[in-house]
Design an enzyme around this catalytic site. Sequence first.
Site, PDB file in Angstrom:
ATOM      1  N   MET A  40       0.826  -1.189   0.000  1.00  0.00           N
ATOM      2  CA  MET A  40       0.000   0.000   0.000  1.00  0.00           C
ATOM      3  C   MET A  40       0.859   1.236   0.000  1.00  0.00           C
ATOM      4  O   MET A  40       1.813   1.328   0.719  1.00  0.00           O
ATOM      5  CB  MET A  40      -0.876  -0.028   1.258  1.00  0.00           C
ATOM      6  CG  MET A  40      -1.678   1.214   1.469  1.00  0.00           C
ATOM      7  SD  MET A  40      -2.592   1.075   2.981  1.00  0.00           S
ATOM      8  CE  MET A  40      -3.343   2.661   2.975  1.00  0.00           C
ATOM      9  N   VAL A  79      -1.810  -9.574  -3.122  1.00  0.00           N
ATOM     10  CA  VAL A  79      -1.303  -8.660  -4.151  1.00  0.00           C
ATOM     11  C   VAL A  79      -0.152  -7.829  -3.590  1.00  0.00           C
ATOM     12  O   VAL A  79       0.872  -7.629  -4.250  1.00  0.00           O
ATOM     13  CB  VAL A  79      -2.430  -7.735  -4.662  1.00  0.00           C
ATOM     14  CG1 VAL A  79      -1.875  -6.666  -5.602  1.00  0.00           C
ATOM     15  CG2 VAL A  79      -3.514  -8.548  -5.368  1.00  0.00           C
ATOM     16  N   GLU A  80      -0.302  -7.356  -2.377  1.00  0.00           N
ATOM     17  CA  GLU A  80       0.702  -6.469  -1.787  1.00  0.00           C
ATOM     18  C   GLU A  80       1.980  -7.187  -1.382  1.00  0.00           C
ATOM     19  O   GLU A  80       3.081  -6.661  -1.561  1.00  0.00           O
ATOM     20  CB  GLU A  80       0.120  -5.768  -0.545  1.00  0.00           C
ATOM     21  CG  GLU A  80      -0.982  -4.760  -0.846  1.00  0.00           C
ATOM     22  CD  GLU A  80      -0.441  -3.456  -1.404  1.00  0.00           C
ATOM     23  OE1 GLU A  80       0.788  -3.270  -1.404  1.00  0.00           O
ATOM     24  OE2 GLU A  80      -1.256  -2.621  -1.843  1.00  0.00           O
ATOM     25  N   SER A  81       1.850  -8.394  -0.815  1.00  0.00           N
ATOM     26  CA  SER A  81       3.022  -8.981  -0.163  1.00  0.00           C
ATOM     27  C   SER A  81       3.054 -10.501  -0.149  1.00  0.00           C
ATOM     28  O   SER A  81       3.910 -11.076   0.535  1.00  0.00           O
ATOM     29  CB  SER A  81       3.059  -8.512   1.300  1.00  0.00           C
ATOM     30  OG  SER A  81       1.938  -9.045   2.005  1.00  0.00           O
TER      31      SER A  81
END
Length: 448
Positions: free
Chosen positions: A1, A130-132
């Site tokens: 993010m 998606v982020e990590s």
Amino acid sequence: MRHAWHRQGSFGLAALALLLAACAPAPQRPPQPPQSQSLQAAPTPPPVAAPEAAPARAPAPISPWPRLREYFAMQRCDYRPQVQHWARAYTRSPRHFLARWTDALPLLDWVTEQIEQRGLPAEFAMLPFVESDYRPLPARGKGSAGMWQIIPATARANGLHVERDYDGRLDLVDSTRVALDLIAHYYKEFADWRLADLAFNAGEFRVKRALGERDARELSAAQLGKLPLRRVSHDHLDRLLALACIIEDPSRYGVTLPEATTDTRLTVVDLENGMDLRLASRLTGLPLDKLRSWNAAYLDDRMPESAPRRLLIPHARIDSFRHAAASVPLAYWNDWHEQAAGRSGQLDTWASASGIPPEALAAANAMPVGGHVTHTTRLLLPGREPRLAATPRVRTAAAAVHVIAAGDTLGSIARRHGLSLRALRALNPQATGKLRIGSRLRLQPDES
């Protein structure tokens, strides 16, 4: 993010049961174990053991996959052609896809529960992947951190404490609360879940500028895809929907999803005192790395005075953990170090030298009282390591290299590891074309 409970537990005459069954609504979810339990240490174990009751049966594993499918609410597979591009990229290696979700499953289960309680679309359970990849990534410099990839400014604005030896962005409970609060806020602002995801990645004010006076609810997917935002933000939404599309019908993409186990469902255990994660690992019987991944906010394995005193552990292990922890006096919970025994002997001789009850040292080392120790045995002993008192041991994830997985791009890899895209390219001049799964990218210059 780029910018941030509790689980729930039949009767009647036969005729009445039949009548009710005929007109009953759809069945409710099965009872679920409580999410938070408190744990207090007994100063010493009772002198006489009570008769053992029959062991409680662990709750049957509850898979998050059907629950996710029930609450999917956004246009997924046919949103834009790019969604299918990402779905194929994620599933190019079914073995890697399965392995990644196997590691993520306990954290996914937790996030799914919070999303259900808030009534949010289940697609947002894909967001930490998606982020990590659902990994609690530590910060690099002033970059983002945690599985939600929250930056310091957002952490401060939302009450997440970031300190020398504790990072609230890596705390599963608090970071998930902040992330889902933000998503709900963005939806209230834009009245469109797609824009809520874009705002999570690009920022609320960038999305407002890109939208102008237009009403997002009147925009088609193609029009939304042309909003003047960075490609990485549009990719973020496409990847979120691609993952939901795969989860909805994994057979379509030739992949399988991991099965839930008794260790899948995590529960918060509130502690009367801080507890060293190395001690908690021995008391729960969990590998230290796994326990750290669920309690990653404690950067040097201790729980600082200003940090929450709690552990996330599988619900099925709470009773055995409670029993083992009762053998260790409260004053010893938070200061331990590990060292080679250096000599052979009985464990209680180390207990005597350390001034700790033999039962406590035995529990801390998952050994019987009076157990035999060899010179190579790694013993957990009371007392804080001098090195940790001076410098916290900040764990880094793949500090030197990144192994490329399905769905990775140079931009996402750079953000994940706190690098600029230019710096990542300078370290890897060969990465000019399509990234190959399994190949490695350097994240640090060679030391000379």
